[in-house]
Design a protein around this motif. Structure first.
Motif, short mmCIF file in Angstrom:
data_model
loop_
_atom_site.label_atom_id
_atom_site.label_comp_id
_atom_site.label_asym_id
_atom_site.label_seq_id
_atom_site.Cartn_x
_atom_site.Cartn_y
_atom_site.Cartn_z
N ALA A 1 0.82 -1.21 0.00
CA ALA A 1 0.00 0.00 0.00
C ALA A 1 0.85 1.26 0.00
CB ALA A 1 -0.94 -0.01 1.20
N LYS A 2 1.97 1.23 0.76
CA LYS A 2 2.87 2.39 0.79
C LYS A 2 3.50 2.62 -0.58
CE LYS A 2 4.10 2.33 5.65
NZ LYS A 2 5.19 2.21 6.62
N THR B 1 2.95 6.06 -2.82
CA THR B 1 4.04 6.92 -3.31
C THR B 1 4.09 6.93 -4.84
OG1 THR B 1 5.59 5.08 -3.05
CG2 THR B 1 5.46 6.69 -1.26
N TYR B 2 3.75 5.81 -5.48
CA TYR B 2 3.72 5.76 -6.94
C TYR B 2 2.67 6.71 -7.48
CZ TYR B 2 2.73 4.06 -11.62
OH TYR B 2 2.51 3.99 -12.97
N ARG B 3 1.50 6.73 -6.84
CA ARG B 3 0.41 7.58 -7.32
C ARG B 3 0.64 9.06 -7.02
NH1 ARG B 3 -3.60 3.09 -5.12
NH2 ARG B 3 -3.53 1.71 -6.92
N LEU B 4 1.55 9.35 -6.07
CA LEU B 4 1.90 10.75 -5.78
C LEU B 4 3.02 11.27 -6.66
CD1 LEU B 4 1.79 10.98 -1.88
CD2 LEU B 4 0.23 11.96 -3.51
N ALA C 1 0.76 14.08 -11.10
CA ALA C 1 0.61 12.80 -10.40
C ALA C 1 -0.76 12.21 -10.71
CB ALA C 1 0.78 13.01 -8.91
N PRO C 2 -0.85 10.88 -10.82
CA PRO C 2 -2.14 10.25 -11.10
C PRO C 2 -3.20 10.55 -10.03
CG PRO C 2 -0.37 8.68 -11.46
CD PRO C 2 0.24 9.90 -10.86
N ALA C 3 -2.79 10.60 -8.78
CA ALA C 3 -3.76 10.91 -7.72
C ALA C 3 -4.28 12.34 -7.85
CB ALA C 3 -3.11 10.72 -6.34
N GLU C 4 -3.40 13.23 -8.29
CA GLU C 4 -3.82 14.62 -8.48
C GLU C 4 -4.79 14.73 -9.66
OE1 GLU C 4 -1.71 19.00 -9.00
OE2 GLU C 4 -0.49 17.22 -8.69
N MET C 5 -4.58 13.96 -10.70
CA MET C 5 -5.50 13.97 -11.84
C MET C 5 -6.86 13.41 -11.43
SD MET C 5 -2.98 12.82 -14.96
CE MET C 5 -4.29 12.74 -16.13
N ARG D 1 -1.75 14.75 0.67
CA ARG D 1 -0.59 15.00 1.52
C ARG D 1 0.11 13.69 1.88
NH1 ARG D 1 -1.69 18.59 6.50
NH2 ARG D 1 0.56 18.41 6.53
N SER D 2 1.41 13.77 1.93
CA SER D 2 2.21 12.63 2.35
C SER D 2 3.18 13.10 3.43
CB SER D 2 2.98 12.04 1.16
OG SER D 2 3.94 12.96 0.71
N LEU D 3 3.98 12.14 3.96
CA LEU D 3 4.97 12.52 4.96
C LEU D 3 6.03 13.44 4.38
CD1 LEU D 3 5.47 9.11 6.81
CD2 LEU D 3 4.28 11.14 7.62
N LEU D 4 6.31 13.30 3.11
CA LEU D 4 7.29 14.15 2.46
C LEU D 4 6.82 15.62 2.39
CD1 LEU D 4 10.06 14.01 1.12
CD2 LEU D 4 8.90 13.63 -1.05
#
Length: 191
Positions: free
Chosen positions: A2-3, A7-10, A19-23, A30-33
């Motif tokens: 899942a992690k 990160t792939y989708r971000l 990013a695919p999640a943004e589309m 938001r992520s830890l980064l």
């Protein structure tokens, strides 16, 4: 797993640079980064500045000073607005006002209006300065109009101040319809 997918989708795609999640969601999740980005305060300040600019387009500036004549919102049924004078500022937006009858009340600035005059010098016109304008009365009855016209012709020869005033004609009542109760149980047969 899942992690990795998160990160792939971000990660921005090489072809679209988004990013695919943004589309998919229309915003960047938001992520830890994202917590390590040092420039988040500037984005917040820019957003607050845009909000302030849109608010200032319609906002009213209310500056009240001690000694100003104002209208205040009344909480009784006598009149909606009462005149008074600001005597003290008790906070950023609250004031103590002395009314014309000697009472003192405390009001928020949303319940206070400047006592401006649309004519001149920020003073309301004196009632004695307003001329008396005669208000003509209207009658739907043609015989009343003819009688008044004849009396005005006679009185104009003698004295202009003795003009007759038309009395309102009494309206005849409208015809009423005949009323009868509904025939709910007319078809009911007792056995």
């Amino acid at each position: 797993m899942a992690k990795f997918l998160f990160t792939y989708r971000l990660t921005p795609h090489a072809t679209t640079a988004i990013a695919p999640a943004e589309m998919l969601m229309g915003r960047r999740p938001r992520s830890l980064l994202d917590l390590t980005y040092p420039n988040i305060n500037s984005r917040v300040q820019q957003k607050q500045q845009r909000q302030k600019q849109s608010h200032d387009k319609t906002a009213q500036v209310r500056n009240f000073n001690v000694g100003d004549s104002v209208y205040i919102l009344s909480h009784n049924r006598e009149a909606k607005w009462i005149t008074g004078t600001l005597i003290k500022r008790t906070g950023l937006v609250s004031f103590v006002i002395e009314l014309n009858d000697g009472r003192t009340v405390k009001r928020h600035q949303n319940q206070i209006r400047h006592k401006y005059d649309q004519y001149s010098d920020n003073k309301l016109p004196d009632i004695s300065e307003i001329p008396d304008i005669p208000i003509p009365s209207v009658s739907n009855n043609p015989t009343d109009v003819e009688a008044v016209c004849d009396s005005n012709a006679d009185s104009s020869d003698t004295n202009d101040n003795s003009k007759s005033v038309m009395k309102p004609s009494v309206a005849t009542p409208r015809p009423t319809r005949t009323r009868k109760p509904p025939n709910r149980y007319g078809d009911f047969v007792y056995n």
